[in-house]
Design a protein around this motif. Structure first.
Motif, mmCIF file in Angstrom:
data_model
loop_
_atom_site.group_PDB
_atom_site.id
_atom_site.type_symbol
_atom_site.label_atom_id
_atom_site.label_comp_id
_atom_site.label_asym_id
_atom_site.label_seq_id
_atom_site.Cartn_x
_atom_site.Cartn_y
_atom_site.Cartn_z
ATOM 1 N N ARG A 70 10.189 73.342 25.307
ATOM 2 C CA ARG A 70 8.878 73.550 24.762
ATOM 3 C C ARG A 70 8.248 72.444 24.064
ATOM 4 N NH1 ARG A 70 11.118 78.695 24.712
ATOM 5 N NH2 ARG A 70 9.830 80.046 26.146
ATOM 6 N N LEU A 71 8.718 71.294 24.348
ATOM 7 C CA LEU A 71 8.348 69.879 23.572
ATOM 8 C C LEU A 71 7.006 69.215 24.553
ATOM 9 C CD1 LEU A 71 11.439 68.710 22.315
ATOM 10 C CD2 LEU A 71 9.992 69.599 21.071
ATOM 11 N N ASP A 72 6.719 69.644 25.529
ATOM 12 C CA ASP A 72 5.883 68.862 26.327
ATOM 13 C C ASP A 72 4.486 68.884 25.729
ATOM 14 O OD1 ASP A 72 5.837 71.691 26.809
ATOM 15 O OD2 ASP A 72 5.366 71.419 28.833
ATOM 16 N N SER A 73 4.280 69.801 24.804
ATOM 17 C CA SER A 73 2.908 69.578 24.353
ATOM 18 C C SER A 73 3.071 68.875 22.774
ATOM 19 C CB SER A 73 2.354 71.078 24.023
ATOM 20 O OG SER A 73 3.058 72.038 23.331
ATOM 21 N N VAL A 74 4.195 68.624 22.192
ATOM 22 C CA VAL A 74 4.327 68.072 21.217
ATOM 23 C C VAL A 74 4.324 66.652 21.211
ATOM 24 C CG1 VAL A 74 6.211 67.363 19.415
ATOM 25 C CG2 VAL A 74 5.947 69.741 20.213
ATOM 26 N N PHE A 75 4.732 66.005 22.464
ATOM 27 C CA PHE A 75 4.727 64.454 22.721
ATOM 28 C C PHE A 75 3.271 64.177 23.693
ATOM 29 C CE2 PHE A 75 9.103 65.007 21.679
ATOM 30 C CZ PHE A 75 9.556 64.063 20.843
ATOM 31 N N ARG A 76 2.645 63.286 23.028
ATOM 32 C CA ARG A 76 1.594 62.827 24.310
ATOM 33 C C ARG A 76 2.334 61.699 25.016
ATOM 34 N NH1 ARG A 76 -3.650 59.571 21.558
ATOM 35 N NH2 ARG A 76 -1.861 58.482 21.019
ATOM 36 N N THR A 77 2.101 61.918 26.423
ATOM 37 C CA THR A 77 2.615 60.772 27.224
ATOM 38 C C THR A 77 1.646 59.873 28.156
ATOM 39 O OG1 THR A 77 2.445 62.646 29.150
ATOM 40 C CG2 THR A 77 4.617 62.407 27.774
ATOM 41 N N PHE A 78 2.097 58.704 28.506
ATOM 42 C CA PHE A 78 1.176 57.924 29.168
ATOM 43 C C PHE A 78 1.857 57.610 30.537
ATOM 44 C CE2 PHE A 78 -0.216 57.673 24.739
ATOM 45 C CZ PHE A 78 -1.435 57.841 24.856
ATOM 46 N N PRO A 79 1.317 57.065 31.415
ATOM 47 C CA PRO A 79 1.928 56.617 32.707
ATOM 48 C C PRO A 79 2.792 55.418 32.714
ATOM 49 C CG PRO A 79 -0.415 56.605 33.209
ATOM 50 C CD PRO A 79 -0.229 57.361 31.799
ATOM 51 N N ASP A 80 1.993 54.441 31.790
ATOM 52 C CA ASP A 80 2.607 53.198 31.536
ATOM 53 C C ASP A 80 2.240 52.577 30.224
ATOM 54 O OD1 ASP A 80 -0.070 51.807 31.803
ATOM 55 O OD2 ASP A 80 0.102 52.406 33.875
ATOM 56 N N LEU A 81 3.006 51.574 29.816
ATOM 57 C CA LEU A 81 2.995 50.968 28.572
ATOM 58 C C LEU A 81 1.460 50.357 28.259
ATOM 59 C CD1 LEU A 81 4.231 50.215 25.952
ATOM 60 C CD2 LEU A 81 5.098 48.201 26.688
ATOM 61 N N ARG A 82 0.763 49.833 29.442
ATOM 62 C CA ARG A 82 -0.620 49.212 29.111
ATOM 63 C C ARG A 82 -1.541 50.455 28.703
ATOM 64 N NH1 ARG A 82 -3.019 45.345 33.311
ATOM 65 N NH2 ARG A 82 -1.718 44.229 32.226
ATOM 66 N N SER A 83 -1.427 51.612 29.284
ATOM 67 C CA SER A 83 -2.243 52.651 29.161
ATOM 68 C C SER A 83 -2.156 53.194 27.630
ATOM 69 C CB SER A 83 -2.020 53.984 30.041
ATOM 70 O OG SER A 83 -2.180 53.606 31.255
ATOM 71 N N ALA A 84 -0.758 53.247 27.323
ATOM 72 C CA ALA A 84 -0.717 53.776 25.620
ATOM 73 C C ALA A 84 -1.210 52.754 24.959
ATOM 74 C CB ALA A 84 1.013 53.726 25.473
ATOM 75 N N VAL A 85 -0.856 51.356 25.036
ATOM 76 C CA VAL A 85 -1.502 50.367 24.008
ATOM 77 C C VAL A 85 -2.965 50.471 24.136
ATOM 78 C CG1 VAL A 85 -1.587 47.878 23.681
ATOM 79 C CG2 VAL A 85 0.772 49.030 24.388
ATOM 80 N N ASN A 86 -3.480 50.583 25.109
ATOM 81 C CA ASN A 86 -5.092 50.818 25.459
ATOM 82 C C ASN A 86 -5.439 51.811 24.798
ATOM 83 O OD1 ASN A 86 -4.998 48.189 26.779
ATOM 84 N ND2 ASN A 86 -5.323 49.474 28.701
ATOM 85 N N ALA A 87 -4.953 53.042 24.522
ATOM 86 C CA ALA A 87 -5.456 54.196 23.949
ATOM 87 C C ALA A 87 -5.284 53.939 22.459
ATOM 88 C CB ALA A 87 -4.325 55.258 24.309
ATOM 89 N N MET A 88 -4.628 53.106 22.076
ATOM 90 C CA MET A 88 -4.436 52.884 20.518
ATOM 91 C C MET A 88 -5.560 51.981 20.054
ATOM 92 S SD MET A 88 -2.094 54.665 20.274
ATOM 93 C CE MET A 88 -0.754 55.602 21.422
ATOM 94 N N THR A 89 -6.178 51.136 20.871
ATOM 95 C CA THR A 89 -7.340 50.335 20.467
ATOM 96 C C THR A 89 -8.534 51.139 19.663
ATOM 97 O OG1 THR A 89 -8.633 50.370 22.561
ATOM 98 C CG2 THR A 89 -6.821 48.764 22.300
ATOM 99 N N PRO A 90 -9.111 50.390 18.586
ATOM 100 C CA PRO A 90 -10.026 51.127 17.875
ATOM 101 C C PRO A 90 -11.292 51.571 18.792
ATOM 102 C CG PRO A 90 -9.470 48.970 16.769
ATOM 103 C CD PRO A 90 -8.833 49.013 17.946
ATOM 104 N N ALA A 91 -11.479 51.048 19.684
ATOM 105 C CA ALA A 91 -12.600 51.434 20.516
ATOM 106 C C ALA A 91 -12.276 52.901 21.210
ATOM 107 C CB ALA A 91 -12.951 50.361 21.749
ATOM 108 N N ALA A 92 -10.987 52.740 21.834
ATOM 109 C CA ALA A 92 -10.390 53.979 22.495
ATOM 110 C C ALA A 92 -10.236 55.099 21.630
ATOM 111 C CB ALA A 92 -9.086 53.718 23.188
ATOM 112 N N ARG A 93 -9.917 55.167 20.266
ATOM 113 C CA ARG A 93 -9.601 56.110 19.186
ATOM 114 C C ARG A 93 -11.138 56.551 18.906
ATOM 115 N NH1 ARG A 93 -6.085 52.495 17.190
ATOM 116 N NH2 ARG A 93 -7.281 52.111 15.163
ATOM 117 N N HIS A 94 -12.277 55.856 18.909
ATOM 118 C CA HIS A 94 -13.376 56.285 18.510
ATOM 119 C C HIS A 94 -14.369 56.925 19.805
ATOM 120 C CE1 HIS A 94 -12.116 54.052 15.077
ATOM 121 N NE2 HIS A 94 -13.159 54.805 14.514
ATOM 122 N N ARG A 95 -13.711 57.045 20.930
ATOM 123 C CA ARG A 95 -14.793 57.579 21.780
ATOM 124 C C ARG A 95 -14.370 59.014 21.990
ATOM 125 N NH1 ARG A 95 -12.415 54.477 27.067
ATOM 126 N NH2 ARG A 95 -12.003 52.706 25.835
#
Length: 196
Positions: free
Chosen positions: A171-196
């Motif tokens: 029951r940890l699948d809702s605890v951890f956010r997952t991304f398909p690849d490293l680029r997607s994860a890093v892109n999600a952390m950019t300020p523009a992505a976080r403010h969408r």
């Protein structure tokens, strides 16, 4: 195969290191899933009936006497991990280069906990880790808690089917956010992505 069915809903769990067994495994509840019983008996290893599994005695020792005498250990125990920081978005990516078992979790612990305490975003890239055992899963949970205490995020990248199944089972699948690849994860952390 390290769990041998006995035909009456039980099976024998066999240690891959020393060969000792425990025949008290009830496999009727969850089919191939044996992790709850494995942990209760003090064993470590796979959540499923296919190995590797180590008995309590072998779980407490990191190497057998033959290994200490210079015999080679399995490749997944000698592998390590990479750490890469993306300074522009304060993301630290930690990439285990093999399956996440207790031995690799022990080597990874200090760096992972330090990253969780110091960086705004930590991602663990699991593309090379097809297996995770209870010790490694516990480390990920503790590191996520450490990151959360410091106001940081802690995410997983490219978890294998096995890892996703373990996360779901525990029951940890809702605890951890997952991304398909490293680029997607890093892109999600950019300020523009976080403010969408």
């Amino acid at each position: 195969m390290t769990v041998v069915p006995a035909g009456d809903g039980t099976a024998a769990l066999i240690c891959d290191t020393c060969g000792s067994d425990d025949s008290a495994i009830d496999t009727t509840r969850d089919g191939d899933l044996v992790w709850p019983v494995v942990i209760a008996l003090g064993w470590t290893g796979s959540a499923f009936s296919t190995g590797p599994h180590r008995c309590p005695q072998c779980s407490r020792t990191s190497a057998t006497p033959q290994q200490s005498a210079g015999e080679s250990r399995p490749a997944h125990h000698s592998a390590s991990y990479n750490i890469r920081t993306h300074d522009d978005v304060d993301v630290t990516a930690i990439t285990p280069l093999a399956d996440l078992d207790a031995a690799l979790a022990e080597r990874l612990r200090d760096d992972l906990m330090r990253a969780a305490a110091r960086h705004r975003h930590v991602v663990v890239d699991l593309h090379a880790a097809h297996f995770i055992d209870s010790a490694a899963l516990g480390l990920l949970v503790r590191a996520r808690q450490e990151a959360k205490q410091h106001g940081a995020t802690f995410d997983l990248v490219a978890p294998s089917r096995f890892v996703r199944t373990v996360l779901h089972t525990m029951r940890l699948d809702s605890v951890f956010r997952t991304f398909p690849d490293l680029r997607s994860a890093v892109n999600a952390m950019t300020p523009a992505a976080r403010h969408r």
